[in-house]
Each structure stands twice: as C-alpha cells, then as structure tokens.
Design a protein around this motif. Structure first.
Motif, PDB file in Angstrom:
ATOM      1  N   SER B  31       0.837  -1.207   0.000  1.00 43.89           N
ATOM      2  CA  SER B  31       0.000   0.000   0.000  1.00 43.89           C
ATOM      3  C   SER B  31       0.864   1.247   0.000  1.00 43.89           C
ATOM      4  O   SER B  31       0.630   2.172  -0.782  1.00 43.89           O
ATOM      5  N   TYR B  35       0.967   3.842  -2.973  1.00 40.57           N
ATOM      6  CA  TYR B  35       0.529   5.199  -2.675  1.00 40.57           C
ATOM      7  C   TYR B  35       1.584   6.214  -3.068  1.00 40.57           C
ATOM      8  O   TYR B  35       1.297   7.207  -3.714  1.00 40.57           O
ATOM      9  N   THR B  39       1.208   8.874  -5.979  1.00 44.00           N
ATOM     10  CA  THR B  39       1.295  10.297  -5.686  1.00 44.00           C
ATOM     11  C   THR B  39       2.317  10.984  -6.580  1.00 44.00           C
ATOM     12  O   THR B  39       2.055  12.048  -7.145  1.00 44.00           O
ATOM     13  N   ARG B 199      -5.558  11.336  -3.990  1.00 45.35           N
ATOM     14  CA  ARG B 199      -4.664  10.544  -3.140  1.00 45.35           C
ATOM     15  C   ARG B 199      -5.420   9.768  -2.103  1.00 45.35           C
ATOM     16  O   ARG B 199      -5.258   8.574  -1.925  1.00 45.35           O
ATOM     17  N   TYR B 200      -6.267  10.433  -1.386  1.00 44.37           N
ATOM     18  CA  TYR B 200      -6.985   9.771  -0.309  1.00 44.37           C
ATOM     19  C   TYR B 200      -7.866   8.673  -0.851  1.00 44.37           C
ATOM     20  O   TYR B 200      -7.994   7.604  -0.267  1.00 44.37           O
ATOM     21  N   LEU B 203      -5.736   5.735  -1.542  1.00 46.15           N
ATOM     22  CA  LEU B 203      -5.319   5.078  -0.300  1.00 46.15           C
ATOM     23  C   LEU B 203      -6.446   4.236   0.265  1.00 46.15           C
ATOM     24  O   LEU B 203      -6.265   3.070   0.626  1.00 46.15           O
TER      25      LEU B 203
END
Lengths: 98, 677
Positions: B31, B35, B39, B199-200, B203
């Motif tokens: 993860s 991520y 990003t 991004r969130y 995630l």
C-alpha cells in the motif's frame, strides 16, 4: 554386665547380672551413685554375678561406706566363687551378707 | 495469564499468527509503495499540465508591451483585451490565479503586478496593474533569478500546507520573452485540492482491497495449514505422548497427511513404537538372564571358596610348623588355587597353582586339578610322581586345551627337608634365619601340567632349618598393575618380603597383600592373587601359647578370651578357672594402668601347661616395678578403716600356688603357677 535398678519406699535394690571386672565395675558405681538420693537402704543382689575382681570389691567398699551413714547396705545371693574372694580379702567380715 | 502464555507456545497460534502478521505487513508495504508511486506520478502529471496551461497563457501576452502597459497604467485597449482573455482563461482552466509580474532585477526581492486574474472560489482580490509586492520567499526569488539571468524556462513551486488562508497549491511559472530577453513572468497557481482528494481515494481503495484480500487469504492459508500441517502434527504429538505414557502400540490412520514429510514422520513414530516395545522385551529378558547368571556365579564362588582350606590357624596344635595362605579371585571365581594337607604326622604337603585363563572355565579346571593332586599326594607319591600322574589324567580329558602351572612341595617336619617339583610355576622365595633375609630359590621349571601327555617331572630338594620360611605366590602378585600400567614385579615382591621377614606366615601374606593393594590403587584387579607361606618353627616348650597386646584396660577381654581358649583344651574345673581369671586380670590391669605411665606399650602373656600345672608369664617393658614388694593389706580392719585399693596383688598371691618376679632384659616378668586338678 547388666544392672537392674528398683526403688521402693526408700529401699534401693540393685541387681548385677554377669561379670564384674575392671571394665564393667564403673557401671555399677554409676548406678549406685545416681540412685542413692532418697534411698535409706541399699540391697545388692549378686545372685547373677558370676565373677568379680578387685575392681568390683572396690565398688562394694565405696558403696558400703556411703550407705553406712544412712540405713546401711546388704549383699544377697553371693555365689561360691565370689564368696571365696570375699573371704580371702576379709570382705566377708565387713559386708552384711545374706 | 497462563492461558495466554500457553497460547504463545501453541503451534496453530504461532503458524497462523505468523501468516496473518506477514500478510498484514505485506499489505502495508504494498500500500505504501503504491501510494507513494501513485502520488509521484500524479504530481508529475499535474505539474506538466499546469506548465502547459501556463505556457499556453504566455502566448496571449505581447512581451514587448509590458513596460508600456505599466507606464500607461493599463489604459490601453490591448491591455484590457489581454486582461479579459486571461480572466476567462482563469475561469475556464479552473485555477486559483493567473498573473503576470515584472520582477525587480536588482535583488529579485520585489515585483510589480501586470496582469492578475483570480479564480472562482478563491479568497484573493485581484491586484491592479502596478501593484507592488515583496517576493513571497527564497524559492520564488531563486526561480525569478534563474529565469531572468540563467535562461530557466520553467519553474514550479509546491505549497503543501495551508498558508494565510490559502489551501495547498502548486504554482507554475514560465518566462515571457521578447527577443530572448525576459520581460515578465507568467504564473498560474492551481489548487492541489484535486491531488489531495485523488490521493486519499486511492489510499482508501488500496487499503480496503488489501484488508479484504488479506483476510480472505489468511482464512484459506490457515485452513490449508491447519488441515495439512497442524492437525497431523498435533495428532502425531499426542500419539507420541500417549505411547510414552502407556507403552502400548497405537494406530495412526492410513492416508494420514498429504504432505509426504508429515506422513513419513507419522510412519517413523509408529515404527519406533514397535521397535521400542521389542527392545523393552529383549532387555527384560536379558536382565533376568543376567540376574540368574549372577546368582549362579555367586554360588559357584562359595563352592570354590569352600574347596580350598581357609580355616586358620590351620593346625593349631602343631607348634613345629605354621602355614597360612590366601586366594583373592579377580572375578567371582578364579583359576588360582592352593592346598595343603598332612599326609601323616611327619609330612605336610602344600602346593599352589594357576590355571590358564580366568573365570568359570579356569575355576572348573582348577578344581579338577586340585582333586587329582590331593589324591595322588595322599597315596604317597613324590612330587614328581604326583605331577606326572596328574598330567596324564588331565591330558586325557583336556579338550579345551587348558593347562595349569603348579608348585608342589612335601615337608618332612622332623628333618625340615622339603621335596618339591615345579611345573611351569614361579620360583619360591625362601627365608633363611641364619642369613636373615628372603631369596628366590631358582630351579629348573618343568612343563606346565595339561599341555602334553607323557611330560616327565623332576624332584628337587631344599633343606629348611628351624625358623626358615618358604613363600609361594602366583603371577597375580608380581604382575599386579597400577593406573600407570606399571607392574609390581619380582624385585618389589622380594623387597617387600624382606621388609616383613620376621613376621609369621599370616603376617607376611597379609603384609604383601596390603603392599599390592596399595600399589595397585584404583586400578582394577586383573588376575587372581594367591599366596602361601610355610614356616618351620623353632622348637618351643610343648603347649606354650603367647599373646601380645597393647597394654590397655580394654584389652582385658582379649586376654580373657586367650586364657579361656587355652583352658578349654585342658579340662579345667570352673572354680579354678575363675581363680586363674581373677589372678590374670589383677596382674594385667596393674600393667595396663601403671607400667607405661601416660604412654603406650605392649604386654605379653605366655601360657603353658605341663604335668597338671599351668604356668602364666606376664611380661611388659615398662617402668621396673615388683608388685610382690607391696605389703599385704590388713584385712582385719573394719570397713571404715579399710583403704580403697591395694587388693589386686593380694588376690593374685592368694589364689595362685606360686608367684615370682624377675626384671630381665628390660622386661618386668611376673610368673604365676596354678595346679589344675
């Protein structure tokens, strides 16, 4: 040698069983000294005593002298050979023998 | 607490727990990497797009008219047109700010706003043309400088944190050039709201996927492991425990586990159970057998012990010679032997031998030999004849090819002459009183007995004088080994013999035994140790017996026993016995008490009997003292007057027929005589 002790009403009876010689005589002396308290009369039963040497005679004399200030000492059951020794040494005249 | 502790040792818990933890770790790492990578890519793309926007915007500004716009304060129509274009561009592009600035090139610390458009949802108010502003920070200043001076064609500034009410944003800068000279800088500020949202979202998705996958895979994996690994192992473990407790065979199901190693393990356990049970049975049987053999050997040992004479003193009523022997086998039974017997009043036969080997075979062979030799000796043969005949007989039945060494001697007691024969045995050591020491008496050795039928043996003679001794032994003595593998040797044997040469045969043998034991120490005994010693004694008064003791009162018992044994033989009436006892006790006790003062010393009691008269001699080496000097006590005194003591000697005098004293050779000698009817 075996010693038997019997105290009754101020009469101390000590029986000697076996040979009284230099090694065993101190045992008899012990027994007499330890039990003499409160004893008015001492009876030595020598019917089972087979033999005695001068060490034994010594103990008899000591005991006799000790008890003469109280009620006295008696010797009973003396065997023939022991009697002879007592006679030779004149002890027969000193001790009260029954 | 204990439950948790036990849990930590549990196989299932450990294995499955490990899998879950690893999967979680794996998910977390994947993860994080995903991520970060996402990003970065997103940022790069964002960066590029913003740059392109900025670059496109620069095309709408006339780079040569910047100064003019500033001078005319933006009143010209093309300024207004450009401004209007930028406003709509800003809205269309959905950015926060689109602005053109001219930087103060002296220190890049300040700039002047030329064009300025603000976006829809921003807190900014648009700057008027000519508005002056300080450069926001070093980062900007550096970009300005690089653009004006070093030809930088693009720049990007990231602001991740909120600043003065403005959310995170990215600012893209592109120089506006006229003829390769920078006249102004076009800047577009774009919020990073999007990037944050994206991004969130990423995630969340990735973590959810990881968790779901993780849980799912955990279940699968743990199910598999449990079925194929943990349960079988548990089953095997409990089966092993059960077997350890019950020692009975168990049964594990067929097709026990798919994994071959586990299957193998189960099968091995099962096989071990079977084998273990079998071994247990075997050992039980062997142990019982061993015990039986042990018992039988113990009985055999007793039989052998009793087959050779070991009652000492051997001939107590013979004072003209003395004999002593001992045999210590290395195992329960041995191949060494000795024997002695009085053929008649004047002839003593004695022999020693060593059968080849050790243990039961040697013992059996030895007993046969012993019997044959004893028989022939009693039949009156000479030693050579005995050995010849023994050899013949033994060879007849000697399938096991064993043999025996033998040294056989016959002593004529009255003359002291010893006739002997040697069949392969060690030479005898002879003590000569006149020489005062032991020496080996070497003769030719004939062949051992039992080796060849028809072997001839030879007689030899040796003349013993009174006080002489013969010492015989087997190689267990000379070859006794200590922990350093050194042997006792013949030389040492002779040396030790000469150290105790004055002792009696018993003293000599016990002394050598002690020396050998001391020498060997902890090393195991390898061979049977056997010795025999004969002494031709000096003539003594008939029936004289001597006792030597330490002169202590305790030893009166030993003295009495000595007297008792002596009187037993002489039919003494009880009364006389008691008189004698009394006399001895009184005399002895006096010595014990007074002869040596505080020191120690010996007393010697001699008893002899002749013509109905018992003679007692008491000797000591203490202070010279004549007990007969003492006066007799006065036996007529009364009890009070009688002194205690002094009766001993008196009794002696009175009970014995005669008493005499003499001081001679440093010894007090008291002689008492008593007639025994």
């Amino acid at each position: 040698m075996q010693i038997s002790v019997n105290k009754e009403n101020g009469k101390l009876t000590i029986g000697v069983n076996g040979r009284m010689d230099t090694v065993s005589a101190p045992e008899l002396e012990e027994a007499i000294k330890n039990n003499a308290e409160g004893a008015e009369e001492l009876v030595l039963d020598l019917s089972e005593m087979t033999y005695t040497s001068s060490a034994g005679l010594r103990v008899l004399l000591v005991a006799h002298k000790m008890m003469s200030q109280k009620g006295g000492m008696k010797v009973t059951g003396v065997t023939e050979s022991v009697m002879e020794v007592l006679e030779i040494t004149g002890f027969a005249d000193i001790l009260d023998i029954e | 607490m204990k439950k948790i502790k036990n849990l930590r040792k549990n196989l299932a818990f450990n294995v499955i727990g490990a899998i879950v933890i690893m999967l979680m770790l794996f998910s977390i790492i994947v993860s994080i990497i995903g991520y970060m990578s996402f990003t970065n890519s997103f940022k790069k793309e964002y960066d590029e797009t913003t740059y392109h926007m900025t670059n496109t915007a620069t095309a709408s500004v006339d780079p040569t008219r910047i100064d003019y716009y500033l001078k005319t304060n933006g009143r010209s129509s093309d300024f207004k047109r450009t401004q209007r274009y930028l406003d709509s561009y800003c809205l269309k592009m959905n950015v926060s700010l689109v602005y053109v600035i001219k930087v103060d090139t002296s220190d890049y610390g300040r700039f002047t706003s030329v064009f300025n458009s603000v976006g829809a949802d921003t807190p900014y108010k648009p700057w008027k043309i000519g508005h002056q502003q300080d450069t926001t920070n070093e980062e900007y200043a550096r970009i300005y400088k690089d653009m004006y001076e070093n030809g930088l064609t693009r720049g990007t500034v990231y602001r991740f944190t909120d600043l003065k009410g403005a959310p995170p944003h990215i600012t893209s800068l592109v120089p506006i050039k006229a003829h390769d000279k920078v006249t102004a800088i076009m800047c577009i500020q774009r919020p990073m709201k999007e990037i944050r949202e994206v991004r969130y979202k990423f995630l969340a998705e990735i973590v959810t996927a990881a968790v779901i996958m993780g849980v799912f895979v955990s279940f699968l994996a743990s199910d598999f492991i449990r079925k194929q690994l943990i349960n079988p192992i548990r089953c095997i473990a409990s089966e092993a425990t059960r077997f350890a407790n019950e020692n009975k065979r168990g049964r594990l199901p067929e097709q026990f586990a798919r994994i071959s190693e586990i299957s193998d393990l189960a099968n091995s356990i099962y096989k071990m159970e079977t084998d273990t049970l079998r071994y247990i049975d075997d050992i039980t049987e062997i142990t019982a057998e061993k015990q039986r053999i042990g018992t039988e050997l113990s009985v055999a040992s007793t039989i052998q012990e009793n087959s050779i004479p070991n009652d000492f003193p051997a001939f107590p009523d013979r004072t003209d010679f003395d004999i002593y022997a001992s045999m210590t086998p290395a195992k329960e039974v041995g191949g060494d032997f000795y024997n002695y017997l009085l053929i008649d009043d004047d002839h003593l036969a004695f022999f020693i031998g060593d059968a080849s080997g050790k243990g039961v075979p040697a013992a059996l062979f030895m007993m046969v030999t012993n019997i044959i030799v004893s028989n022939r000796v009693q039949a009156g043969d000479t030693p050579a004849q005995v050995l010849t005949e023994a050899n013949k007989r033994i060879c007849e039945h000697n399938k096991a090819d064993m043999f025996v060494t033998l040294w056989l001697g016959i002593l004529e007691i009255s003359t002291g002459k010893v006739t002997f024969a040697n069949a392969g045995h060690d030479d005898a050591a002879v003590y000569r009183k006149d020489k005062g020491r032991f020496e080996f008496f070497a003769t030719k050795h004939c062949l051992v007995v039992g080796a060849m039928p028809g072997t001839k043996y030879k007689d030899f003679d040796i003349q013993l004088n009174k006080g002489d001794k013969i010492f015989l032994y087997t190689d267990g003595v000379t070859e006794a080994t200590n922990a350093d593998n050194k042997m006792f040797t013949l030389d040492r044997t002779l040396k030790e013999l000469n150290n105790i040469k004055d002792a009696s045969p018993e003293g000599i043998i016990e002394g050598i035994k002690k020396s050998v034991d001391l020498f060997a120490g902890d090393a195991p005994q390898f061979d049977d140790v056997t010795m025999l010693c004969v002494e031709l004694k000096e003539t003594q008064q008939p029936n004289l017996k001597t006792l030597k003791v330490d002169a202590t009162e305790e030893n009166i018992g030993a003295v009495n026993d000595f007297l008792g044994a002596f009187l037993e033989e002489h039919d003494c009436p009880m009364k006389t016995k008691m008189q004698i006892e009394l006399a001895i006790e009184e005399a002895y006790i006096n010595v014990a008490k007074y002869a040596y003062g505080d020191g120690a010393g010996e007393a010697e009691v001699n008893l002899s009997f002749a013509e109905n008269e018992l003679t007692i001699v008491l000797k000591d080496s203490g202070t010279p003292y004549n007990p007969l000097e003492k006066a007799d006590p006065d036996i007529t005194l009364s009890a009070e007057e009688r002194p205690i003591g002094g009766l001993g000697v008196f009794l002696v005098k009175k009970t014995m027929n005669s008493v005499s004293y003499v001081y001679e050779n440093g010894q007090n000698i008291l002689t008492m005589k008593k007639v025994i009817e």
